[in-house]
Design a protein around this motif. Structure first.
Motif, mmCIF file in Angstrom:
data_model
loop_
_atom_site.group_PDB
_atom_site.id
_atom_site.type_symbol
_atom_site.label_atom_id
_atom_site.label_comp_id
_atom_site.label_asym_id
_atom_site.label_seq_id
_atom_site.Cartn_x
_atom_site.Cartn_y
_atom_site.Cartn_z
ATOM 1 N N LYS A 201 0.990 -1.169 0.108
ATOM 2 C CA LYS A 201 -0.101 0.193 -0.070
ATOM 3 C C LYS A 201 0.858 1.383 0.066
ATOM 4 N N GLN B 186 -5.791 -1.845 -13.146
ATOM 5 C CA GLN B 186 -7.223 -2.968 -13.306
ATOM 6 C C GLN B 186 -8.233 -1.936 -13.875
ATOM 7 N N VAL C 41 -10.311 -0.473 -11.397
ATOM 8 C CA VAL C 41 -9.670 0.727 -10.570
ATOM 9 C C VAL C 41 -10.133 2.001 -11.405
ATOM 10 N N LYS D 150 -13.133 3.721 -10.981
ATOM 11 C CA LYS D 150 -13.388 4.731 -9.823
ATOM 12 C C LYS D 150 -12.215 6.003 -9.645
ATOM 13 N N ILE E 141 -4.376 -2.396 -8.019
ATOM 14 C CA ILE E 141 -5.426 -3.184 -8.114
ATOM 15 C C ILE E 141 -6.585 -2.336 -6.977
ATOM 16 N N ASP E 142 -6.078 -1.625 -6.160
ATOM 17 C CA ASP E 142 -7.343 -0.723 -5.689
ATOM 18 C C ASP E 142 -6.730 0.692 -5.369
ATOM 19 N N MET F 67 -8.149 4.249 -3.067
ATOM 20 C CA MET F 67 -8.962 4.747 -2.064
ATOM 21 C C MET F 67 -8.535 6.070 -1.710
ATOM 22 N N ASP G 48 -13.873 -6.904 0.321
ATOM 23 C CA ASP G 48 -13.376 -5.998 -0.834
ATOM 24 C C ASP G 48 -12.050 -5.762 -0.476
ATOM 25 N N GLU G 49 -11.846 -5.507 0.966
ATOM 26 C CA GLU G 49 -10.301 -5.174 1.389
ATOM 27 C C GLU G 49 -9.559 -6.048 1.572
ATOM 28 N N TYR H 161 -6.954 -8.573 -0.622
ATOM 29 C CA TYR H 161 -6.404 -8.376 -1.795
ATOM 30 C C TYR H 161 -5.804 -9.683 -2.473
ATOM 31 N N ASN I 29 -11.545 -9.083 -2.953
ATOM 32 C CA ASN I 29 -11.641 -7.940 -4.070
ATOM 33 C C ASN I 29 -11.678 -8.481 -5.295
#
Lengths: 649, 649
Positions: free
Chosen positions: A134, A170, A173, A176, A207-208, A210, A299-300, A302, A349
């Motif tokens: 992260k 991805q 991702v 959003k 891959i994500d 936030m 979803d958290e 990974y 996720n």
């Protein structure tokens, strides 16, 4: 009073024993069993196993003074360290202060050990040893002068700040990205896979994302898909620790208890899709429970690393397993490419990576490669026998330099299935049985200290051994109906001869809990298949089982086997107690190790590549070995010298 | 008879003209127009444009003899090569044999040119220039001695035979691998992507497998997603040729005609999903039609290269486009990562790769980078102006070494929308109009030679020019209602002043086909926006439009613009006819080039990276330029010297 004659034996020294918390005191000679001392003090310690040191119910804590422990079978090293002793196995060697824990504390301890104990880190953890990260980053905001698109802007910032080159992203991702960047006012946290699909050195993939800074944890999961049970370990990759453990029956059981019946079911109609959905249903429920325990969304999570036998992995991925069942027993794939969770329907996720560990062959799957790695048999240097007793008995023999493996169909008896009153090792399961060799009366211990509902695998092994030792059954496993006239527990039932373990009025179900001749035959076949596997494996490399220095026992079930009982029935080879190491679920543990360490993941692959596979179904000595093992403990009694010795005592 | 006076002009030589197939003969002086000669011979040639060489209806074939062609505007070089001449634009220069083709043949030719002509290979094609392959391979079958799993077996064979290392495979292919290998009795054909997601040199990935040998073709598709029209070119990568071309309106039109209204729609409720489904519906229908034309399944189409403006690409991928509309006009992404078809719902093979070409900015998208590449303006060396006139007018100026681009919102008028009787350029659309400057009567040509149903973009340009030249409208585009008393075609209608192009009894709809003052205003705004774009683009780099040596006109619509008309209304800059090159749909053609050539794909990326983007909406000279262009042809008449010269003739 005259002084004692110098040649007469010195009277034993009296020792003052002070029992807490009831504050009862007694004086006993040195060498007195603590259980006897307690009795003298008017304390009623429970001894359901008859004082054989096997049930663990009489555990006490030595607060002060000197004792000698004969057996610590039911105690962990940590327990002994903490002062625990089994009253029936411990002698008084001086003045003592002994604390008797409340019975519920003992029960809790015994129950907890059935439940998931905290998993220790298997090695010092460094987040950099695994490829998920992260990063929090603040971007320059766009303007009419800097109209760089959001994605290029994010890449630019991550490259500058964290040296991430050639970043990928991805689609989910990207969808959003615009919103999250603006919601976070250009400060965001991204989740990045540093390794590519096919090589460890990138390019990294987002891959994500936030809004804002969220570095407090980074969730992933290790999964074991057993034919009978599924296990999910939720891991926080910031600390590397297992934060929740969940397990349940594989939802596919309703469609067949062993892999063969699952394969047949999968080959019909939409059976494959149904089985995939069933196992995913179980896993997703476990994931949901684990996530709820930490108040997070699934979803958290990974990443998932998955172990399981080859059929389970095929069904998990929706790949038809039919060729596994048919000569020459070929899997479609032993090492799946990494998948995205949404491709199989695993509820982490959706773009989280699902890494199915590699297996070796149709009947030696990733559960065994993972198990071998987590057993550390490759590290031992000594010749080791690894065995995972589940629905199949899979085993490997070797050391650091070579490994040979095979699998034998044990059937689900040891997992509590295929036995009339069989059940899984959960609350209400009889997990250990003692039969009085005089009266043939049974006492037992139940998980959770509840009324019994059935009997689990370790209970069945214990039961079979006790029945054999007490003479309820003979060497061939036949119930001695000659006892019927004397012992009401032996009788003809609906399924042939049977022995009553618990009467209806003791049981939670209101029915007698029995074991039948058919059950015993199933158990005999299971243990014989496994022992035959051991024998052939050793012989195939010109060794004998006696050469194996340690026996590493994997599988959630293996963890609770009473070694003495298992040797008595000829399930495990006759070796000293200290040769056996009970490792619990080595499959999920191997998946966990591969999840938190690139080196371990690579190690699993190496094991899968170096391990030779022996196909027992075409080994023409298998049935000889199997038949030879269809006795208690074995046709060749010389293989079990310790039993012979005990008998002759 | 006396001999002619030596100083009197020599009488013109008489030439014998033989008209076939009616076998009529006539003698006319040299220099006589062929149309006049035909008339003398009693042949009634159609001259709907009044003999101005603009409608192409009087085309004849010169079989023998010498002629002089004044204009070949409606003829292709191939037509001229084949002997075609426009009778109204061709003079007799000697004895002739002239063949008059049946009228339906001329119609068919004019109609065919509207339809998709066969696309020539843009460069010599070599299958190795692109990364999709088919390989047929025969594997050793498995046995008890060789229990290698199917996937490793396939890898081993492909590596040995074709040197494919580090092969990957899609889960969808793994799911059928076991069955296909056995169905093909271990001979199979695989479809392989040689380039990885992120690098051209692999590792290769298997995206399909089929039993037996199937090397006869390898299908892929080039797609252009226009705001108004979608185009699909089905390509066989074995030959590199376009095998089918399909086009239709973008199904999103029902949710807004221009990108801005689409973006607004996408931002509400599930508008984004709806718009994605609508465009996918259109594309999937076109793909189905193309596949049916070759009796294949759409699953046999293994790759798509997609061009389109940035909003269309966002909507295609399901990425919210809202930031495109809001200051400072930022896209989420200018270059999408490659996608799998199933991720967006495109109905080619579900794991086929979808490669969206890169754009430059919110309003200069992949349609323009693809267009610039397919226009070959970078190769020209000369200063070129590229323009793609669609719902937006997007344009680029530059040469090999630099490129600057901008976009102006032309509105959908030129695409037949936003105009009362506007329609797309399909059968029944008036595509060219002529107005008699004396009587103000209109004649017109209809696509497909049917009764008119409406008027398309090229027809509107032609109409506007003719109305202006004939004096139906003035320089400001106002309809001269003073004509109303004399000319019934000019009248007050429901939408203000209007001019009738076709009467109800001529039209297919049974209604008068008219153009209204509002329509004219929309057309004026569209042409003014585009011309303002040209001016600002040139000025921003210190040049004038006069410096551009060629004008490359992309867009399906651009293909049919009558240059003379377009200059008359001030839509195109005033340059010699030979400066203009009509390239058709450069966007789909660029996608096609990128599909069949790695080099061209790379070139599109280079163009996207080198092209400077000028945001007109914040250019403070834009409205001045726009207002200056809101006249016919322009406030500054010196910019249109050829019109001035013609007027003064």
């Amino acid at each position: 009073m005259s002084s004692p004659h110098p040649l007469s034996p010195a009277p034993p020294l009296l020792c003052a024993v002070h029992f807490k918390p009831t504050d009862k005191r007694v004086e006993v000679p040195t060498g007195t069993l603590l259980s006897d001392a307690a009795q003298q003090a008017g304390i009623d310690l429970q001894l359901p196993c008859g004082g054989q040191g096997r049930c663990g119910r009489c555990a006490v804590i030595i607060e002060e003074g000197s004792v000698q422990r004969r057996s610590t079978q039911r105690l962990s090293p940590a327990d002994v360290e903490a002062g625990y002793a089994l009253a029936c196995q411990t002698t008084v060697e001086g003045d003592l202060v002994v604390s008797i824990p409340p019975q519920e504390k003992i029960e809790r301890r015994l129950k907890e050990s059935k439940r998931a104990a905290k998993v220790e880190l298997p090695f010092p953890y460094d987040i950099h040893d695994q490829p998920l990260r992260k990063y929090t980053i603040t971007l320059d905001s766009p303007s009419m002068q800097d109209q760089t698109d959001d994605w290029a802007r994010l890449c630019r910032a991550l490259e500058r700040r964290y040296n991430l080159e050639g970043l990928r992203i991805q689609l989910a991702v990207l969808k959003k990205l615009g919103r999250v960047l603006r919601e976070g006012e250009w400060t965001v946290t991204v989740v990045v896979e540093l390794d590519a699909w096919d090589r460890p050195d990138g390019p990294p993939c987002i891959i994500d994302i936030m809004p804002g800074e969220h570095l407090e944890n980074l969730w992933a999961v290790a999964i074991d898909i057993g034919t009978t049970s599924n296990h999910v370990w939720l891991v926080d990759l910031i600390s590397g620790e297992v934060m929740a453990q969940k397990a349940d029956y594989n939802g596919q059981i309703a469609r067949g208890e062993d892999v063969i019946s699952r394969i047949i079911y999968a080959s019909k109609g939409n059976g494959l899709e149904e089985l995939q959905q069933l196992v995913m249903g179980t896993l997703n429920r476990l994931l949901e429970e684990a996530a709820q325990e930490h108040a997070i969304s699934t979803d958290e999570i990974y990443k998932a690393v998955v172990a399981g036998n080859s059929t389970m992995i095929h069904l998990f991925a929706g790949i038809p397993p039919d060729t596994i069942r048919l000569m020459p027993f070929i899997t479609t794939v032993n090492e799946l490419p990494p998948l995205r969770a949404h491709a199989v329907g695993l509820n982490i996720n959706p773009v989280g990576r699902v890494d199915c560990l590699p297996g070796v062959a149709s009947y030696v799957g990733a559960d065994i490669t993972a198990g071998v790695v987590s057993s550390e048999m490759c590290k031992a240097g000594a010749l080791s026998l690894f065995v995972d007793i589940g629905t199949n008995g899979e085993m490997a023999l070797g050391d650091c330099t070579w490994l040979i493996s095979c699998a034998c169909s044990a059937g689900p008896a040891f997992e509590g299935a295929g036995v009339v009153h069989g059940m899984r090792a959960t609350a209400g399961a009889i997990e250990e049985v003692w039969i009085d060799p005089e009266t043939y009366e049974a006492t037992y211990r139940v998980i959770g200290n509840e009324k019994p509902r059935g009997i689990c695998g370790s209970g069945l092994i214990s039961l079979l051994a006790e029945m054999f030792v007490a003479g309820v059954i003979d060497k061939s496993g036949n119930i001695d109906l000659g006892l019927e006239t004397r012992v009401s527990r032996v009788r003809e039932g609906g399924h042939g001869a049977e022995y009553v373990i618990a009467w209806a009025d003791e049981s939670a179900t209101g029915e007698d809990i029995v074991i039948t001749a058919v059950d015993i035959d199933n158990l005999m076949r299971a243990k014989a298949a496994i022992y035959a596997g051991f024998s052939i494996l050793a012989r195939s490399v010109g060794l004998s089982l006696a050469d194996a220095e340690q026996v590493l026992i994997g599988g959630a079930f293996g963890q609770y086997i009473n070694v003495e009982n298992a040797i008595q029935i000829g399930l495990l080879p006759d070796k000293p107690f200290e040769s056996f190491h009970f490792l619990g679920n080595t499959s999920v543990r191997g998946a966990y190790m591969a999840l938190i360490s690139r080196e371990m993941r690579e190690h699993v692959k190496q094991v899968s590549e170096m391990m030779t596979y022996l196909e027992l179904s075409v080994d023409n000595t298998f049935f000889d070995e199997f038949n030879a093992a269809m006795f208690l403990p074995h046709t060749d009694e010389s293989l079990f010298p310790s039993l012979k010795a005990k008998e002759e005592q």
